[in-house]
Design an enzyme around this catalytic site. Structure first.
Site, mmCIF file in Angstrom:
data_model
loop_
_atom_site.group_PDB
_atom_site.id
_atom_site.type_symbol
_atom_site.label_atom_id
_atom_site.label_comp_id
_atom_site.label_asym_id
_atom_site.label_seq_id
_atom_site.Cartn_x
_atom_site.Cartn_y
_atom_site.Cartn_z
ATOM 1 N N ASN A 2 -25.955 -12.542 18.822
ATOM 2 C CA ASN A 2 -26.413 -12.785 17.450
ATOM 3 C C ASN A 2 -27.771 -13.503 17.514
ATOM 4 O OD1 ASN A 2 -26.909 -14.258 15.024
ATOM 5 N ND2 ASN A 2 -24.814 -13.852 14.379
ATOM 6 N N HIS B 283 -27.119 -11.299 10.731
ATOM 7 C CA HIS B 283 -26.476 -11.515 9.432
ATOM 8 C C HIS B 283 -27.575 -11.573 8.369
ATOM 9 C CE1 HIS B 283 -23.489 -14.249 6.979
ATOM 10 N NE2 HIS B 283 -23.938 -13.232 6.279
ATOM 11 N N ARG C 2 -28.206 -12.613 5.149
ATOM 12 C CA ARG C 2 -27.552 -13.425 4.114
ATOM 13 C C ARG C 2 -28.195 -13.163 2.760
ATOM 14 N NH1 ARG C 2 -24.251 -17.693 6.405
ATOM 15 N NH2 ARG C 2 -24.019 -18.396 4.275
ATOM 16 N N ARG D 189 -31.933 -16.657 4.443
ATOM 17 C CA ARG D 189 -32.405 -17.903 5.063
ATOM 18 C C ARG D 189 -32.908 -17.704 6.489
ATOM 19 N NH1 ARG D 189 -26.746 -21.140 5.916
ATOM 20 N NH2 ARG D 189 -26.643 -20.853 3.681
ATOM 21 N N GLU E 157 -24.013 -8.025 9.992
ATOM 22 C CA GLU E 157 -23.042 -8.866 9.273
ATOM 23 C C GLU E 157 -23.529 -8.992 7.845
ATOM 24 O OE1 GLU E 157 -22.785 -12.690 11.029
ATOM 25 O OE2 GLU E 157 -22.015 -11.907 12.903
ATOM 26 N N THR F 36 -20.959 -19.253 8.580
ATOM 27 C CA THR F 36 -19.790 -18.616 7.964
ATOM 28 C C THR F 36 -18.531 -19.443 8.241
ATOM 29 O OG1 THR F 36 -20.915 -16.564 8.503
ATOM 30 C CG2 THR F 36 -18.692 -16.370 7.644
ATOM 31 N N GLU G 192 -12.813 -8.886 13.429
ATOM 32 C CA GLU G 192 -13.390 -9.892 14.320
ATOM 33 C C GLU G 192 -12.659 -11.186 14.018
ATOM 34 O OE1 GLU G 192 -17.666 -10.115 14.740
ATOM 35 O OE2 GLU G 192 -17.566 -12.285 15.085
HETATM 36 N N1 PXP Z 1 -19.462 -13.668 14.187
HETATM 37 C C1 PXP Z 1 -19.680 -13.866 12.868
HETATM 38 C C2 PXP Z 1 -18.970 -12.965 11.908
HETATM 39 C C3 PXP Z 1 -20.586 -14.836 12.405
HETATM 40 O O1 PXP Z 1 -20.783 -15.013 11.083
HETATM 41 C C4 PXP Z 1 -21.285 -15.603 13.346
HETATM 42 C C5 PXP Z 1 -22.289 -16.617 12.881
HETATM 43 O O2 PXP Z 1 -23.341 -15.977 12.237
HETATM 44 C C6 PXP Z 1 -21.041 -15.363 14.718
HETATM 45 C C7 PXP Z 1 -20.108 -14.411 15.108
HETATM 46 C C8 PXP Z 1 -21.760 -16.125 15.784
HETATM 47 O O3 PXP Z 1 -21.412 -17.475 15.717
HETATM 48 P P1 PXP Z 1 -22.168 -18.511 16.628
HETATM 49 O O4 PXP Z 1 -23.593 -18.524 16.198
HETATM 50 O O5 PXP Z 1 -21.459 -19.795 16.349
HETATM 51 O O6 PXP Z 1 -22.028 -18.038 18.044
#
Ligand code: PXP
Length: 240
Positions: free
Chosen positions: A6, A43, A45, A49, A70, A101, A151
């Site tokens: 991510n 993601h 949003r 942001r 996402e 999230t 997920e």
């Molecule tokens: N999966 C989802 C659905 C998320 O919303 C996020 C955070 O954006 C992540 C995975 C990744 O989380 P992290 O940044 O804490 O590794």
């Protein structure tokens, strides 16, 4: 297990100066090098942001590995996804005031709307995943709406690990296992993510047949010290 990286926080850093560096696309291209990430997650949003609309179109154009978008379950996001056609969409709950999230999707109360929403995405060849807490009622509902993946939200697991709450952690891992097994018994494939890091990720091996882990914050944080390539390779090594 596969690794989805991510890269939202590359955009967070870029936006801090409202400029063009660091480049989200360049980061994604580093991650997609041979033997590294199996996919890139971003993601978009509602408040934009971090990731912006232009980022997802540029990623879609240049990436050879799957792009996982996402997004909230909204008409605005549906329209964008149908136009962009990413490999997959992970549907998440979204509240403007949250830092990240903070909980799984309420699949039960949105069941009818979600079923149509998923069908529209599937009809365009987009694979759908639902970001859910390890709660069996939501897994049952996930079956009813015909999702291909869930997920599992590992945020609670990560907090318990951080607080060294051994009994809480054991209980949460049992819940994650049961949720994964129930989903798999319905033919739903299972990913996991949120709060996973270099210390706690080994415990994901206790959950049967996870396909992919989506990890962002810890990899981008580690990249500050060892570089993005090494940060991804180190994580890849831990989950293989
Ligand atoms: N999966 C989802 C659905 C998320 O919303 C996020 C955070 O954006 C992540 C995975 C990744 O989380 P992290 O940044 O804490 O590794």
């Amino acid at each position: 297990m596969k690794l989805g990286v991510n890269i939202d926080h590359i955009a967070t850093l870029r936006n801090a100066r409202g400029n063009i560096e660091p480049s989200v696309l360049e980061a994604a291209l580093v991650c997609q090098n041979e033997g590294m990430a199996n996919g890139i997650t971003t993601h978009l949003r509602e408040d934009r942001r971090h990731i912006k609309d232009a980022d997802i179109y540029s990623l879609k154009k240049h990436l050879k590995i799957p792009l996982n978008l996402e997004m909230a379950v909204s008409n605005e996001m549906l329209k964008i996804a149908l136009d962009l056609k990413p490999h997959s969409c992970c549907l998440v709950p979204e509240r403007r005031e949250e830092l990240t999230t903070e909980g799984g999707l309420d699949v039960i109360s949105k069941q009818d709307y979600l079923k149509d929403f998923i069908k529209e995405l599937n009809d365009e060849g987009i694979v759908v995943s639902l970001f859910v807490d390890p709660d069996l009622k939501h897994i049952e509902a996930a079956k009813e709406v015909n999702t291909q993946f869930i997920e599992l939200h590992t945020g609670k697991f990560s907090n318990l690990f951080y607080n060294n709450d051994k009994s809480g952690l054991e209980y949460e891992i049992t819940k994650l296992k049961q949720a994964a097994q129930l989903a798999q018994s319905f033919g739903i494939k299972v990913n996991a993510g949120h709060g996973l890091n270099y210390n706690n990720v080994y415990l994901m091996k206790d959950i049967p047949d996870l396909i992919e882990l989506n990890i962002g914050h810890s990899i981008i944080s580690r990249a500050i010290f060892v570089g993005l390539k090494n940060a991804v390779l180190e994580m890849k090594e831990l989950i293989k």
